[in-house]
Scaffold this motif. Structure first.
Motif, short mmCIF file in Angstrom:
data_model
loop_
_atom_site.label_atom_id
_atom_site.label_comp_id
_atom_site.label_asym_id
_atom_site.label_seq_id
_atom_site.Cartn_x
_atom_site.Cartn_y
_atom_site.Cartn_z
N LEU A 1 11.28 38.23 6.62
CA LEU A 1 11.20 38.60 8.43
C LEU A 1 10.42 39.78 8.37
O LEU A 1 9.57 39.88 9.49
CB LEU A 1 12.78 38.78 8.83
CG LEU A 1 13.49 37.63 8.90
CD1 LEU A 1 14.87 38.08 9.30
CD2 LEU A 1 13.04 36.56 9.82
N TYR A 2 10.35 40.59 7.42
CA TYR A 2 9.44 41.73 7.63
C TYR A 2 7.94 41.73 7.04
O TYR A 2 7.14 42.49 7.43
CB TYR A 2 10.20 43.00 6.89
CG TYR A 2 9.51 44.54 7.01
CD1 TYR A 2 10.02 44.83 8.25
CD2 TYR A 2 9.04 45.00 6.05
CE1 TYR A 2 9.60 46.11 8.48
CE2 TYR A 2 8.59 46.64 6.31
CZ TYR A 2 8.81 47.11 7.61
OH TYR A 2 8.61 48.22 7.87
N ALA B 1 11.96 34.03 13.46
CA ALA B 1 12.44 35.15 14.48
C ALA B 1 12.52 34.78 15.75
O ALA B 1 13.20 35.18 16.66
CB ALA B 1 11.41 36.41 14.43
N ASN B 2 11.76 33.65 15.97
CA ASN B 2 11.87 32.93 17.35
C ASN B 2 12.79 31.57 17.51
O ASN B 2 12.95 30.88 18.49
CB ASN B 2 10.62 32.33 17.92
CG ASN B 2 9.60 33.69 18.42
OD1 ASN B 2 9.82 34.20 19.39
ND2 ASN B 2 8.78 33.92 17.45
N ILE C 1 19.02 43.29 8.97
CA ILE C 1 18.58 41.90 9.71
C ILE C 1 19.20 41.85 11.11
O ILE C 1 18.60 41.60 12.13
CB ILE C 1 18.73 40.68 8.98
CG1 ILE C 1 18.08 40.74 7.47
CG2 ILE C 1 18.55 39.48 9.80
CD1 ILE C 1 18.53 39.62 6.62
N SER C 2 20.33 42.31 11.10
CA SER C 2 21.26 41.92 12.50
C SER C 2 20.92 43.23 13.20
O SER C 2 20.94 42.98 14.49
CB SER C 2 22.79 42.05 12.06
OG SER C 2 23.04 41.11 11.31
N GLY D 1 18.10 44.24 13.79
CA GLY D 1 16.60 43.95 14.12
C GLY D 1 15.59 44.98 13.64
O GLY D 1 14.37 45.13 13.91
N CYS E 1 14.31 44.28 10.77
CA CYS E 1 13.28 43.60 9.97
C CYS E 1 12.25 43.08 10.93
O CYS E 1 11.20 42.31 10.64
CB CYS E 1 13.89 42.32 9.21
SG CYS E 1 14.93 43.14 7.83
N VAL E 2 12.55 42.78 12.20
CA VAL E 2 11.62 42.20 13.13
C VAL E 2 11.46 43.34 14.04
O VAL E 2 11.87 43.12 15.44
CB VAL E 2 12.12 40.86 13.84
CG1 VAL E 2 10.99 40.44 14.69
CG2 VAL E 2 12.42 40.04 12.74
N THR F 1 15.67 39.76 17.28
CA THR F 1 16.04 39.04 16.00
C THR F 1 17.25 38.09 16.27
O THR F 1 18.00 38.23 17.04
CB THR F 1 16.69 39.87 14.91
OG1 THR F 1 15.74 40.87 14.53
CG2 THR F 1 17.05 39.34 13.84
#
Length: 474
Positions: free
Chosen positions: A157-158, A215-216, A236-237, A239, A241-242, A247
């Protein structure tokens, strides 16, 4: 109309089997859903070696077994595509391209299913990312099932952020340079799957597009549990990483463990294990695609013999004949089998891995660090020595060694060769040292957490229930 869930796995064993196990899990706890699994068919013409490699990992026997044991799962084979562009010479490109070429078939299949069922969710493998566009056009809620680790998902994701922020490609950076990725310990450039980061390749473009689509999406389903790689899950949870957008929710519903060895209890290696002392055997196995040069195989043999430890070793032929039965007398050092017959057992090609790892005699595991193998080791409470071979396995090992501390690192030369001396040292350390004992205690504790996670009221059980509730409301 019945509520339908459609799953779309990539054909590789490590991807397809995990996805099927997800389907079985959904049916077990939420039987009101119907489960259809779409199977990509082999192209009509194997136009090049890359196409042959793409379809080499046969799962036909596994699917047949599931058909007979779980008839409530429907397998729908998409029609084979007629032609793969001959210019596509790299099999990883094909993993993305063949699903894209199947999009017309996929569109028609999803429309047909939607005529008789309420399609509540479409769950895809990241290699099947091209399906995201089809599902979006049909307004079908789409989820990604990620078959690797939370740390690898965080990295995935990153990826667009790394790509945007770096003045040069990761491939051009010093191998010893440490990268800062949310939720991960500092990771060396050399531990990244560098082949996927080369901006001049189509593969890099596929990965970047997939990260954006993930991510979408409506959600990310992960074969892990909350207390495994917690830093990555929280990153991740949260946010991290995006950073440029929202996220989607993450659902840790694992571990999904597939004991595909229906006749595992009859395998000869298990009979041998029955006669060995408790936790005395180190098990060496390197996945469905893992194989070594003849020189490396001989070096492994020397290392095992010199270690003095009991061992169970799955041996495959060197490439390109890795799927043919090896001639052990030719492949192994002269006299090796005779000299080690009281302490070692060599298996050709395959062993029932879950049955082996869960056997009381097994006390250690030398593994390629494929995520399914890592989960199986944790599930069985077996500490590891990491020997990664391809894909994201070096990243998995980095986290296993530095963060979760469930494995020892095996040091390789620049070309990936491991000396007999190094293997001997690490096997001894794993099986007969305080460090090995500490690893064993740590993985044993995590095993208990994994078992608790999938029980009623456990974190993974609750996550699946939440996901099912979201589907019913779609």
């Amino acid at each position: 109309m019945e509520d339908a869930i459609v799953l779309y796995p990539s054909p590789g064993r490590g991807h397809l089997i995990s996805m099927v196990e997800l389907g079985k899990l959904i049916l077990k706890h939420h039987p009101s859903f119907s489960i259809t699994i779409l199977i990509l068919s082999e192209p009509n013409t194997n136009t090049n070696s890359a196409t042959a490699q793409y379809v080499a990992s046969s799962t036909t026997k596994y699917i047949t077994t599931v058909n007979s044991t779980t008839p409530s799962i429907t397998f729908h084979h998409l029609p084979p595509i007629s032609e793969v562009p001959p210019s596509t010479t790299f099999f990883l490109d094909l993993k993305f391209l063949i699903p894209r070429l199947n999009n017309p078939n996929l569109h028609q299949t999803l429309k047909t299913i939607s005529q008789t069922s309420k399609l509540r969710a479409f769950i895809i493998d990241f290699f099947c990312d091209a399906a995201f566009e089809v599902a979006s056009n049909l307004t079908i809620p789409t989820y990604y099932f990620f078959t690797s680790s939370p740390s690898n998902l965080a990295t995935f994701l990153y990826r667009p952020t790394l790509h945007k922020n770096k003045d040069q490609s990761i491939n051009d950076l010093n191998n010893m340079l440490l990268l800062d990725i949310p939720g991960l310990p500092p990771v060396r450039v050399s531990d990244m799957p560098k082949i996927t980061f080369d901006p001049t390749t189509k593969l890099c473009e596929y990965f970047l597009n997939t990260a954006t689509h993930m991510a979408n999406s409506n959600g990310l389903v992960l074969n892990a549990f909350d207390l495994l790689e917690t830093k990555a899950i929280k990153a991740i949870s949260g946010g991290l990483c995006v950073p440029d957008g929202p996220t989607p929710p993450i659902f840790c519903i694992g571990p999904l463990i597939s004991n595909t060895s229906q006749d595992g209890e009859e395998h000869e290696c298990l009979n041998w294990l029955n006669s060995q002392p408790s936790r005395s055997v180190v098990f060496l196995s390197f996945g469905s695609e893992g194989s070594f040069s003849e020189k490396q195989v001989k070096e492994i043999a020397v290392g095992l013999e010199n270690s003095g430890q009991r061992f169970l070793w799955v041996v495959r032929n060197p490439p390109p004949d890795k799927d043919k039965d090896p001639n052990l007398d030719e492949l192994l050092p002269t006299g090796f089998l005779e000299r080690t017959k009281d302490k070692g057992f060599v298996v050709k090609q395959w062993a029932p891995q879950v049955a082996v790892l869960s056997h009381d005699s097994v006390g250690g595991f030398v593994t390629h660090c494929g995520w399914n193998s890592v989960l199986e080791a944790i599930w069985c409470g077996v500490p590891m020595v990491g020997w990664p071979l391809y894909a994201e396995q070096r990243l998995n090992r980095a986290v296993l060694v530095a963060d979760t501390k469930l494995a020892l690192k095996l040091n390789e030369s620049e070309d990936g060769f491991v000396s007999a001396t190094e293997l001997e040292k690490r096997v001894k350390e794993l099986m007969d040292s305080e460090v090995g004992t500490e690893l064993r205690e740590r993985v044993s504790g995590l095993r208990d957490e994994a078992v608790a996670a999938v029980k009623e009221g456990g974190s993974s059980h609750v996550a699946l229930a939440k996901l099912a509730e979201v589907w019913r409301q779609n």
